[in-house]
Design a protein around this motif. Sequence first.
Motif, PDB file in Angstrom:
ATOM      1  N   ASN A 163       0.824  -1.216   0.000  1.00 17.84           N
ATOM      2  CA  ASN A 163       0.000   0.000   0.000  1.00 17.84           C
ATOM      3  C   ASN A 163       0.851   1.256   0.000  1.00 17.84           C
ATOM      4  OD1 ASN A 163      -2.402  -1.359  -0.026  1.00 17.84           O
ATOM      5  ND2 ASN A 163      -2.632  -1.370   2.211  1.00 17.84           N
ATOM      6  N   ALA A 164       1.928   1.201   0.801  1.00 19.75           N
ATOM      7  CA  ALA A 164       2.797   2.372   0.905  1.00 19.75           C
ATOM      8  C   ALA A 164       3.454   2.664  -0.445  1.00 19.75           C
ATOM      9  CB  ALA A 164       3.859   2.153   1.984  1.00 19.75           C
ATOM     10  N   ILE A 165       3.890   1.624  -1.125  1.00 26.15           N
ATOM     11  CA  ILE A 165       4.503   1.808  -2.445  1.00 26.15           C
ATOM     12  C   ILE A 165       3.484   2.438  -3.387  1.00 26.15           C
ATOM     13  CG2 ILE A 165       5.457   0.608  -4.462  1.00 26.15           C
ATOM     14  CD1 ILE A 165       6.590  -1.499  -2.492  1.00 26.15           C
ATOM     15  N   ASP A 166       2.285   1.913  -3.321  1.00 24.79           N
ATOM     16  CA  ASP A 166       1.204   2.419  -4.151  1.00 24.79           C
ATOM     17  C   ASP A 166       0.944   3.906  -3.869  1.00 24.79           C
ATOM     18  OD1 ASP A 166      -0.784   1.827  -6.051  1.00 24.79           O
ATOM     19  OD2 ASP A 166      -2.296   2.000  -4.466  1.00 24.79           O
ATOM     20  N   GLU A 167       0.994   4.241  -2.610  1.00 28.39           N
ATOM     21  CA  GLU A 167       0.723   5.604  -2.153  1.00 28.39           C
ATOM     22  C   GLU A 167       1.819   6.577  -2.627  1.00 28.39           C
ATOM     23  OE1 GLU A 167      -1.869   7.803  -0.635  1.00 28.39           O
ATOM     24  OE2 GLU A 167      -2.352   5.668  -0.396  1.00 28.39           O
ATOM     25  N   LEU A 168       3.077   6.124  -2.582  1.00 27.48           N
ATOM     26  CA  LEU A 168       4.202   7.064  -2.734  1.00 27.48           C
ATOM     27  C   LEU A 168       4.882   7.043  -4.102  1.00 27.48           C
ATOM     28  CD1 LEU A 168       5.959   6.594   0.739  1.00 27.48           C
ATOM     29  CD2 LEU A 168       4.447   8.461   0.035  1.00 27.48           C
ATOM     30  N   TRP A 169       4.721   5.945  -4.830  1.00 27.19           N
ATOM     31  CA  TRP A 169       5.573   5.770  -6.002  1.00 27.19           C
ATOM     32  C   TRP A 169       5.463   6.917  -7.004  1.00 27.19           C
ATOM     33  CZ3 TRP A 169       9.614   2.804  -6.032  1.00 27.19           C
ATOM     34  CH2 TRP A 169      10.323   2.677  -7.223  1.00 27.19           C
ATOM     35  N   SER A 170       4.251   7.416  -7.211  1.00 26.22           N
ATOM     36  CA  SER A 170       4.064   8.426  -8.256  1.00 26.22           C
ATOM     37  C   SER A 170       4.760   9.752  -7.914  1.00 26.22           C
ATOM     38  CB  SER A 170       2.575   8.666  -8.494  1.00 26.22           C
ATOM     39  OG  SER A 170       2.009   9.281  -7.364  1.00 26.22           O
ATOM     40  N   TYR A 171       5.250   9.880  -6.675  1.00 26.74           N
ATOM     41  CA  TYR A 171       5.969  11.112  -6.311  1.00 26.74           C
ATOM     42  C   TYR A 171       7.479  10.980  -6.458  1.00 26.74           C
ATOM     43  CZ  TYR A 171       1.414  12.232  -4.421  1.00 26.74           C
ATOM     44  OH  TYR A 171       0.071  12.454  -4.291  1.00 26.74           O
ATOM     45  N   THR A 172       7.944   9.814  -6.961  1.00 26.69           N
ATOM     46  CA  THR A 172       9.399   9.636  -7.068  1.00 26.69           C
ATOM     47  C   THR A 172       9.941  10.152  -8.403  1.00 26.69           C
ATOM     48  OG1 THR A 172       9.103   7.395  -7.936  1.00 26.69           O
ATOM     49  CG2 THR A 172       9.423   7.606  -5.553  1.00 26.69           C
ATOM     50  N   GLY A 173       9.075  10.287  -9.388  1.00 23.80           N
ATOM     51  CA  GLY A 173       9.545  10.647 -10.722  1.00 23.80           C
ATOM     52  C   GLY A 173      10.196  12.012 -10.796  1.00 23.80           C
ATOM     53  N   GLU A 174       9.652  12.993 -10.084  1.00 21.38           N
ATOM     54  CA  GLU A 174      10.157  14.361 -10.233  1.00 21.38           C
ATOM     55  C   GLU A 174      11.575  14.538  -9.699  1.00 21.38           C
ATOM     56  OE1 GLU A 174       8.436  17.644  -8.166  1.00 21.38           O
ATOM     57  OE2 GLU A 174       8.221  16.553  -6.290  1.00 21.38           O
ATOM     58  N   SER A 210       7.935  -5.754  -5.121  1.00 21.04           N
ATOM     59  CA  SER A 210       8.343  -5.479  -6.498  1.00 21.04           C
ATOM     60  C   SER A 210       8.171  -4.008  -6.848  1.00 21.04           C
ATOM     61  CB  SER A 210       7.593  -6.372  -7.485  1.00 21.04           C
ATOM     62  OG  SER A 210       6.219  -6.281  -7.218  1.00 21.04           O
ATOM     63  N   VAL A 211       8.985  -3.570  -7.785  1.00 21.55           N
ATOM     64  CA  VAL A 211       8.963  -2.175  -8.221  1.00 21.55           C
ATOM     65  C   VAL A 211       7.808  -1.990  -9.203  1.00 21.55           C
ATOM     66  CG1 VAL A 211      10.252  -0.418  -9.488  1.00 21.55           C
ATOM     67  CG2 VAL A 211      11.461  -1.977  -7.943  1.00 21.55           C
ATOM     68  N   PRO A 212       6.938  -1.019  -8.948  1.00 19.91           N
ATOM     69  CA  PRO A 212       5.807  -0.824  -9.852  1.00 19.91           C
ATOM     70  C   PRO A 212       6.273  -0.350 -11.228  1.00 19.91           C
ATOM     71  CG  PRO A 212       5.653   0.602  -7.906  1.00 19.91           C
ATOM     72  CD  PRO A 212       6.988  -0.041  -7.876  1.00 19.91           C
ATOM     73  N   GLU A 213       5.501  -0.690 -12.241  1.00 25.40           N
ATOM     74  CA  GLU A 213       5.873  -0.248 -13.581  1.00 25.40           C
ATOM     75  C   GLU A 213       4.747   0.576 -14.189  1.00 25.40           C
ATOM     76  OE1 GLU A 213       7.294  -3.578 -15.950  1.00 25.40           O
ATOM     77  OE2 GLU A 213       8.428  -4.208 -14.182  1.00 25.40           O
ATOM     78  N   ASN A 214       5.135   1.431 -15.136  1.00 23.33           N
ATOM     79  CA  ASN A 214       4.159   2.246 -15.869  1.00 23.33           C
ATOM     80  C   ASN A 214       3.223   3.047 -14.963  1.00 23.33           C
ATOM     81  OD1 ASN A 214       5.148   1.221 -18.299  1.00 23.33           O
ATOM     82  ND2 ASN A 214       3.850  -0.597 -18.059  1.00 23.33           N
ATOM     83  N   ILE A 215       3.813   3.672 -13.958  1.00 23.42           N
ATOM     84  CA  ILE A 215       3.015   4.521 -13.074  1.00 23.42           C
ATOM     85  C   ILE A 215       3.115   5.964 -13.583  1.00 23.42           C
ATOM     86  CG2 ILE A 215       2.782   5.397 -10.720  1.00 23.42           C
ATOM     87  CD1 ILE A 215       2.173   2.476 -10.781  1.00 23.42           C
ATOM     88  N   TYR A 216       2.012   6.671 -13.615  1.00 20.61           N
ATOM     89  CA  TYR A 216       2.047   8.077 -14.010  1.00 20.61           C
ATOM     90  C   TYR A 216       2.704   8.889 -12.901  1.00 20.61           C
ATOM     91  CZ  TYR A 216       0.779  12.653 -15.671  1.00 20.61           C
ATOM     92  OH  TYR A 216       0.854  13.943 -16.117  1.00 20.61           O
ATOM     93  N   MET A 217       3.691   9.693 -13.270  1.00 22.01           N
ATOM     94  CA  MET A 217       4.449  10.416 -12.263  1.00 22.01           C
ATOM     95  C   MET A 217       3.939  11.843 -12.071  1.00 22.01           C
ATOM     96  SD  MET A 217       6.674   8.518 -10.837  1.00 22.01           S
ATOM     97  CE  MET A 217       7.500   6.933 -11.064  1.00 22.01           C
ATOM     98  N   GLN A 218       3.752  12.224 -10.805  1.00 20.76           N
ATOM     99  CA  GLN A 218       3.375  13.597 -10.466  1.00 20.76           C
ATOM    100  C   GLN A 218       4.635  14.456 -10.435  1.00 20.76           C
ATOM    101  OE1 GLN A 218       0.226  14.422 -10.112  1.00 20.76           O
ATOM    102  NE2 GLN A 218      -0.482  12.282 -10.237  1.00 20.76           N
ATOM    103  N   SER A 219       4.471  15.723 -10.746  1.00 22.66           N
ATOM    104  CA  SER A 219       5.608  16.616 -10.565  1.00 22.66           C
ATOM    105  C   SER A 219       5.094  18.022 -10.293  1.00 22.66           C
ATOM    106  CB  SER A 219       6.503  16.606 -11.800  1.00 22.66           C
ATOM    107  OG  SER A 219       5.792  17.112 -12.911  1.00 22.66           O
TER     108      SER A 219
END
Lengths: 249, 121, 315
Positions: A163-174, A210-219
Amino acid sequence: MGIIMENRLTNFILSIADTTLILAQRNAEWCGHGPILEQDIAITNISLDLLGQSRNFYQYAAQIIGNNATEDSLAYLRTEREFKNLLLVEQPNGDWGQTILRQYLFSQYQYLLFEQLQNNADEQLAAICTKALKEIKYHVRWSSEWVVRLGDGTAESKERMLNAIDELWSYTGEMFIPAEYEKEMGIDFNALQNNWSAKVKALFTEATLSVPENIYMQSGGKQGIHTEHLGLILTELQYVQRAYPNSQW
Amino acid sequence: MNIKITKYYYGDIPEEKSAGSTYQSAQDATTWPLWEIFIRSKQGLDHKHVGSLHAADAAMAMENARDVYTRRQEGVSIWVVESKYITASNPEEAGELYEPAVDKIYRHPTFYILPDEVNYM
Amino acid sequence: MSIQNFEQHFQAQIDNEIKIEPKDWMPEAYRKTNIRQISQHAHSEIVGMLPEGNWISRAPSLKRKAILIAKAQDEAGHGLYLYSAAETLGMSRDEMIADLHSGKAKYSSIFNYPTLSWADVGAIGWLVDGAAIMNQVMLTRTSYGPYARAMVRICKEESFHQRQGFESLLVLSKGTAEQKAMCQDAINRWWWPSLMMFGPKDTESTNSDQSMKWKIKRKTNDELRQNFVDMIAEQIKVLGMKLPDNKLNWNEQRKHYDFGEINWDEFWAVVKGNGPCNKQRLAARRKAHEEGRWVREAAMAYTEKKKSKSSLEAA
């Protein structure tokens, strides 16, 4: 130094100062509320380290800006739109799993970034980063161990980590998309991203995650476009300074 | 033995004046074992026992010890050992264990009186 | 040896200032009194993090924020040293915490008062920690070895707590009219509760006092309270503030300050759970413990997994 270069450097330093301050503020929310006394102390220690780092960066920025700027005027009197911290660090603590995952994702990035910055042409910046690296190395170690423990602990802890990965992953892209002011800082963002991804992947494998793939990244954090959380953080953080302007504390 | 303690101090508030009730907590799967911590305060000195703490494993015990017992640069080296592995002597056997040493003063250097010329032996 | 002999030997050790250590023979009541007192002391440190913690997010400067976090963290450390000391007497930390959460075990009532302004943080450092230090310095000489050693460590670290509190108030006392008012208001609210910290008056009981005989305690409540009043009555002059007690006066004959009567009804009401924040403080501690359960469980599960894996590899 040209005025444009100087502005860029200032903004870059402020962005690191803001990021470390906001994460320190978030981690300090655990003080007195940790899952066990020993870990209450541990997360508070990390908060103190980050706060110390942010002060070093604010002080340096204040020195460049001049004009009576201080660490406190920069931390307490800038608005939400002026803050340049990463979106990742303003996200709520959530449960312990989310907090230690956020810490790991950030510390691993910060370690690799500062490793590059310790050789930066700007000597003062390089010196601050070199000093911080020892602390960050410890943060990486501490948070890595927790990611593995919780990922490979019980069924419940694994689910919480997912759940935590799901919650946070999209904020790692920026973290890896250079802002205007980062472009001339001599940072190899490609190497940064590749190294970070490799480290995270190795750790997640050990943690049976596992590392999520194809997640839309917020920035947007680096440009002052934040999630709604930051405004509330600053409301608390800046309250006394704004309620009693021009006072000494 | 009939001792009734009726005077109370700061940090010692009587239970009969309290509002709650007792409930027993069992040691369960969430209880972390106790570790004893030894710190070497500087190079050249022995590790010294400083206290204990709870941790799930040795790595965690080490990190906790660093956070708890060396916040003010009190140490350069840490030992951690799970408390259950320590065997302690029994104070009731103190007589047979330590008193035999009392009359063996010839083990101590001051037992031997040497001429002044022989310095620092 | 008969029980009487053990007792005589035990009392003789104490009379000769020889510390009692964990595995030594001790009367059951001595063990129980120490467990109760040390664990309540530990609980006080832990619950005491909450009122101050309330201001960490709002500390008015980065320096003050760092100091406050470091101080609250020290208190967690002090709680830990004290739980360790109590555990040597045969009660587990889990059991002590269960007693705290059920309301059976107590903690210092002072922490059931709310922190309403930034000045409260300074007032707590100066008055509450100041009162605690009087007690703690005495306890470095307490008869139970692990307790005494924990107190030595704590006193070393505490010395910065009171100083930072006073210094923070000093800045306010030299500040704007609003800051001065904030400072005086905090002193008004924290003064009487900090006097209550020393416990009931000595005259409240005429029975023989076992804690003194056993040298768990070495000074009476009233002695410590008087020392505290004498100290604070002088220090407040430096702040240019007033203590909220019109009976406070230097008594030339006694060479001590006289002071007004404490509201004992309020004292017992707060002890019994009717303080402004009793419910809130305990709820916060219970919540932290409950929400931490899965974390503690997962860490142990992981350790067990690793152990069985390495024993498989060894086989």
